[in-house]
Motif scaffolding. Structure first.
Motif, PDB file in Angstrom:
ATOM      1  N   SER A 232       3.749  -6.340  -5.693  1.00 13.42           N
ATOM      2  CA  SER A 232       3.052  -5.389  -6.551  1.00 13.42           C
ATOM      3  C   SER A 232       1.923  -6.075  -7.320  1.00 13.42           C
ATOM      4  O   SER A 232       0.827  -5.529  -7.473  1.00 13.42           O
ATOM      5  CB  SER A 232       4.045  -4.752  -7.527  1.00 13.42           C
ATOM      6  OG  SER A 232       3.397  -3.865  -8.401  1.00 13.42           O
ATOM      7  N   ASN A 233       2.183  -7.283  -7.771  1.00 14.03           N
ATOM      8  CA  ASN A 233       1.219  -8.069  -8.538  1.00 14.03           C
ATOM      9  C   ASN A 233      -0.028  -8.381  -7.705  1.00 14.03           C
ATOM     10  O   ASN A 233      -1.156  -8.006  -8.058  1.00 14.03           O
ATOM     11  CB  ASN A 233       1.921  -9.362  -8.983  1.00 14.03           C
ATOM     12  CG  ASN A 233       1.080 -10.197  -9.931  1.00 14.03           C
ATOM     13  OD1 ASN A 233      -0.118  -9.985 -10.076  1.00 14.03           O
ATOM     14  ND2 ASN A 233       1.713 -11.153 -10.574  1.00 14.03           N
ATOM     15  N   TYR A 234       0.180  -9.060  -6.581  1.00 16.88           N
ATOM     16  CA  TYR A 234      -0.950  -9.480  -5.763  1.00 16.88           C
ATOM     17  C   TYR A 234      -1.687  -8.283  -5.161  1.00 16.88           C
ATOM     18  O   TYR A 234      -2.914  -8.286  -5.065  1.00 16.88           O
ATOM     19  CB  TYR A 234      -0.483 -10.421  -4.654  1.00 16.88           C
ATOM     20  CG  TYR A 234       0.103 -11.723  -5.141  1.00 16.88           C
ATOM     21  CD1 TYR A 234      -0.330 -12.321  -6.325  1.00 16.88           C
ATOM     22  CD2 TYR A 234       1.099 -12.378  -4.420  1.00 16.88           C
ATOM     23  CE1 TYR A 234       0.209 -13.522  -6.768  1.00 16.88           C
ATOM     24  CE2 TYR A 234       1.638 -13.580  -4.839  1.00 16.88           C
ATOM     25  CZ  TYR A 234       1.193 -14.159  -6.015  1.00 16.88           C
ATOM     26  OH  TYR A 234       1.733 -15.344  -6.449  1.00 16.88           O
ATOM     27  N   SER A 235      -0.938  -7.248  -4.755  1.00 15.51           N
ATOM     28  CA  SER A 235      -1.586  -6.051  -4.207  1.00 15.51           C
ATOM     29  C   SER A 235      -2.465  -5.380  -5.256  1.00 15.51           C
ATOM     30  O   SER A 235      -3.553  -4.876  -4.950  1.00 15.51           O
ATOM     31  CB  SER A 235      -0.540  -5.061  -3.704  1.00 15.51           C
ATOM     32  OG  SER A 235       0.216  -5.594  -2.642  1.00 15.51           O
ATOM     33  N   GLY A 236      -1.995  -5.375  -6.493  1.00 14.88           N
ATOM     34  CA  GLY A 236      -2.776  -4.776  -7.573  1.00 14.88           C
ATOM     35  C   GLY A 236      -4.110  -5.466  -7.774  1.00 14.88           C
ATOM     36  O   GLY A 236      -5.120  -4.813  -8.086  1.00 14.88           O
ATOM     37  N   PHE A 237      -4.143  -6.780  -7.562  1.00 14.14           N
ATOM     38  CA  PHE A 237      -5.418  -7.487  -7.704  1.00 14.14           C
ATOM     39  C   PHE A 237      -6.365  -7.191  -6.548  1.00 14.14           C
ATOM     40  O   PHE A 237      -7.580  -7.399  -6.669  1.00 14.14           O
ATOM     41  CB  PHE A 237      -5.188  -8.989  -7.870  1.00 14.14           C
ATOM     42  CG  PHE A 237      -4.920  -9.378  -9.296  1.00 14.14           C
ATOM     43  CD1 PHE A 237      -5.919  -9.276 -10.254  1.00 14.14           C
ATOM     44  CD2 PHE A 237      -3.667  -9.816  -9.696  1.00 14.14           C
ATOM     45  CE1 PHE A 237      -5.677  -9.614 -11.582  1.00 14.14           C
ATOM     46  CE2 PHE A 237      -3.409 -10.143 -11.016  1.00 14.14           C
ATOM     47  CZ  PHE A 237      -4.416 -10.046 -11.965  1.00 14.14           C
ATOM     48  N   ASP A 238      -5.832  -6.708  -5.443  1.00 16.01           N
ATOM     49  CA  ASP A 238      -6.713  -6.244  -4.379  1.00 16.01           C
ATOM     50  C   ASP A 238      -7.448  -4.975  -4.837  1.00 16.01           C
ATOM     51  O   ASP A 238      -8.657  -4.846  -4.647  1.00 16.01           O
ATOM     52  CB  ASP A 238      -5.905  -5.960  -3.111  1.00 16.01           C
ATOM     53  CG  ASP A 238      -6.770  -5.938  -1.858  1.00 16.01           C
ATOM     54  OD1 ASP A 238      -7.909  -6.426  -1.912  1.00 16.01           O
ATOM     55  OD2 ASP A 238      -6.280  -5.471  -0.812  1.00 16.01           O
ATOM     56  N   ILE A 239      -6.719  -4.036  -5.465  1.00 19.43           N
ATOM     57  CA  ILE A 239      -7.373  -2.864  -6.054  1.00 19.43           C
ATOM     58  C   ILE A 239      -8.428  -3.317  -7.070  1.00 19.43           C
ATOM     59  O   ILE A 239      -9.560  -2.822  -7.109  1.00 19.43           O
ATOM     60  CB  ILE A 239      -6.364  -1.956  -6.771  1.00 19.43           C
ATOM     61  CG1 ILE A 239      -5.228  -1.534  -5.849  1.00 19.43           C
ATOM     62  CG2 ILE A 239      -7.060  -0.731  -7.360  1.00 19.43           C
ATOM     63  CD1 ILE A 239      -4.123  -0.768  -6.576  1.00 19.43           C
ATOM     64  N   PHE A 240      -8.037  -4.245  -7.913  1.00 21.03           N
ATOM     65  CA  PHE A 240      -8.864  -4.778  -8.992  1.00 21.03           C
ATOM     66  C   PHE A 240     -10.220  -5.247  -8.447  1.00 21.03           C
ATOM     67  O   PHE A 240     -11.286  -4.866  -8.950  1.00 21.03           O
ATOM     68  CB  PHE A 240      -8.091  -5.951  -9.614  1.00 21.03           C
ATOM     69  CG  PHE A 240      -8.581  -6.437 -10.941  1.00 21.03           C
ATOM     70  CD1 PHE A 240      -8.007  -5.977 -12.119  1.00 21.03           C
ATOM     71  CD2 PHE A 240      -9.565  -7.397 -11.023  1.00 21.03           C
ATOM     72  CE1 PHE A 240      -8.427  -6.459 -13.359  1.00 21.03           C
ATOM     73  CE2 PHE A 240     -10.002  -7.879 -12.244  1.00 21.03           C
ATOM     74  CZ  PHE A 240      -9.428  -7.405 -13.418  1.00 21.03           C
ATOM     75  N   CYS A 241     -10.164  -6.070  -7.392  1.00 20.40           N
ATOM     76  CA  CYS A 241     -11.410  -6.619  -6.851  1.00 20.40           C
ATOM     77  C   CYS A 241     -12.150  -5.603  -5.991  1.00 20.40           C
ATOM     78  O   CYS A 241     -13.390  -5.618  -5.954  1.00 20.40           O
ATOM     79  CB  CYS A 241     -11.114  -7.893  -6.064  1.00 20.40           C
ATOM     80  SG  CYS A 241     -10.646  -9.285  -7.133  1.00 20.40           S
TER      81      CYS A 241
END
Length: 462
Positions: A232-241
């Protein structure tokens, strides 16, 4: 050609005959040219049909009946095949009398070899439709399998983006594909892009064409409730970028020349007013729900909001595109050494969202001079106070804001924590340079030395 001439003649006639009195306003003389403009002057917004709702997966069997599907290829990975998302899909197919075969060997962070294995499976079946159940790796693999199933004589590199492959345009009709994401990150359910590690060069590349877009994206937040914390953490940073990069990408009018035919306009067109709407929505959602969604797995509101944001970011990037964070991330992930993150199995892997965000602080310091106001707006949407900010400080302010999120999410302290040293930078630059499509969308031109400095600055980030 004659009909085109009639249209232009009609426009000229209307212009001459138009009322030019003060009451209606003088609009000047309209010049209509038959030549293609040097710079692009238009953008398009294309995406899959999106259906969102708790438990909406139950409808997929009916969708396939409506498509008159007789034999469906269901693709997933070995971790998901026995879990609720796949069970829900197969139950719906069975209930509605739809025949199917399951391919469950999708590799997390796929390679050209894993793509080819899925393509082989597809070619051995007589499929009339495809369903992907999983994260971006599953959806991207399914897109590739659909493409090469429909063009069985194609060489694998025919459709791969130049300069790695031939970048051939897709002119054939693909089979209907339904995408059911189980993570909140890639947005692949709405895009015409599939990404893989090309093992020969130790870097990611992909295939990009509007024909690859799934017909339908089924967004069911129930599938996110069992996603582990780190995923969930790393996937969320994909949205972020995705949101930050599409928002700050080179404007569509500056991306390049106008196509001779509108079908040749690329999937990644540059920032535009409509993709900016999705980017703003995503940044606001991240500010409100990102931390909650990672550290409270049963927070259905937070996880539902992040799941929707992933799709909306996909709509944005699927039309505007991403740039330097992704361009640098591809060799970072492709050259992984020994880093094994929690919740991702036992094999060395650098998850995509982690690889992308690792250089984000340095990248947005670099790109800020291209449009300080937009960089400040992005920081504000993420929660920063920019009321008295100076435009010259836009890069630092956005960079510091990104670092606060990374710190709150306990992101590893730079590329060194992933196993890289200064001696690896030349190879990482070498892997980034072929990402021509992404580097050109960066709002500032960059040299190999610029890329080296961005990577050096990202070795330690806190």
């Amino acid at each position: 050609m004659s009909s085109r001439k009639r249209v232009f003649d009609l426009l000229r006639t209307i212009n001459v005959a138009s009322c030019q009195c003060p009451a209606h306003g003088y609009r000047g003389n309209i010049h209509v040219s038959n030549s293609t403009p040097v710079k692009d002057y238009a953008f398009e917004i294309k995406c899959s049909t999106v259906r969102y709702g708790l438990g909406v997966t139950r409808e997929v069997g009916q969708d396939l009946v409506n498509l008159n599907a007789k034999n469906v290829c269901v693709m997933t990975d070995s971790n998901l095949v026995s879990l609720n998302p796949v069970k829900a899909v197969l139950n719906s197919l069975t209930k509605n009398g739809v025949n199917y075969k399951v391919y469950d060997r999708v590799r997390v962070e796929p390679t050209d070899s894993s793509f080819k294995d899925a393509i082989k499976f597809a070619k051995e079946g007589n499929f009339d439709s495809f369903v992907a159940v999983g994260g971006g790796s599953v959806m991207d693999t399914c897109k590739a399998a659909n493409l090469y199933y429909c063009d069985p004589d194609a060489d694998f590199l025919d459709y791969v983006n130049a300069p790695v492959g031939k970048g051939k345009s897709i002119s054939l009709q693909l089979k209907p594909m339904i995408a059911i994401p189980t993570t909140s990150g890639t947005g692949s359910e709405t895009t015409g892009v599939c990404i893989f590690d090309f093992e020969e060069i130790h870097a990611k590349t992909g295939i990009s064409h509007n024909a690859l877009r799934p017909l339908l994206a089924v967004i069911d937040p129930l599938h996110t409730l069992t996603v582990p914390e780190k995923v969930s953490n790393y996937s969320g940073f994909d949205i972020f970028c995705h949101a930050l990069e599409s928002f700050t990408a080179v404007p569509y009018t500056e991306r390049g020349s106008a196509p001779a035919n509108p079908t040749l306009r690329p999937a990644y067109q540059g920032s535009n007013p409509i993709s900016d709407v999705w980017a703003r929505f995503c940044l606001q959602t991240l500010q409100k729900y990102f931390v909650r969604s990672v550290y409270n797995a049963d927070d259905i509101e937070a996880r539902s909001s992040m799941h929707l944001a992933a799709t909306m970011a996909g709509v944005g990037i699927g039309n505007a595109g991403v740039h330097l964070c992704h361009g640098l991330a591809y060799p970072i992930a492709g050259n992984v050494k020994s880093f094994v993150p929690k919740d991702y199995g036992t094999e060395p892997i650098i998850p995509h969202g982690l690889a992308v965000v690792m250089t984000a602080p340095a990248v947005f310091r670099f790109t800020a001079p291209s449009d300080p106001d937009k960089h400040l707006e992005a920081a504000s949407l993420l929660g920063a106070d920019v009321a008295n900010a100076k435009r010259d400080d836009a890069g630092k302010i956005l960079s510091d804001t990104i670092l606060k999120y990374m710190d709150a999410m306990k992101i590893e302290n730079g590329l060194k924590a992933l196993g890289y040293t200064s001696s690896d930078v030349p190879d990482l630059v070498k892997g980034a340079l072929p990402q021509d499509r992404l580097l050109k969308l960066t709002p500032r031109p960059q040299s190999a030395d610029d890329l080296s400095k961005l990577l050096e600055d990202s070795l330690t980030i806190y």
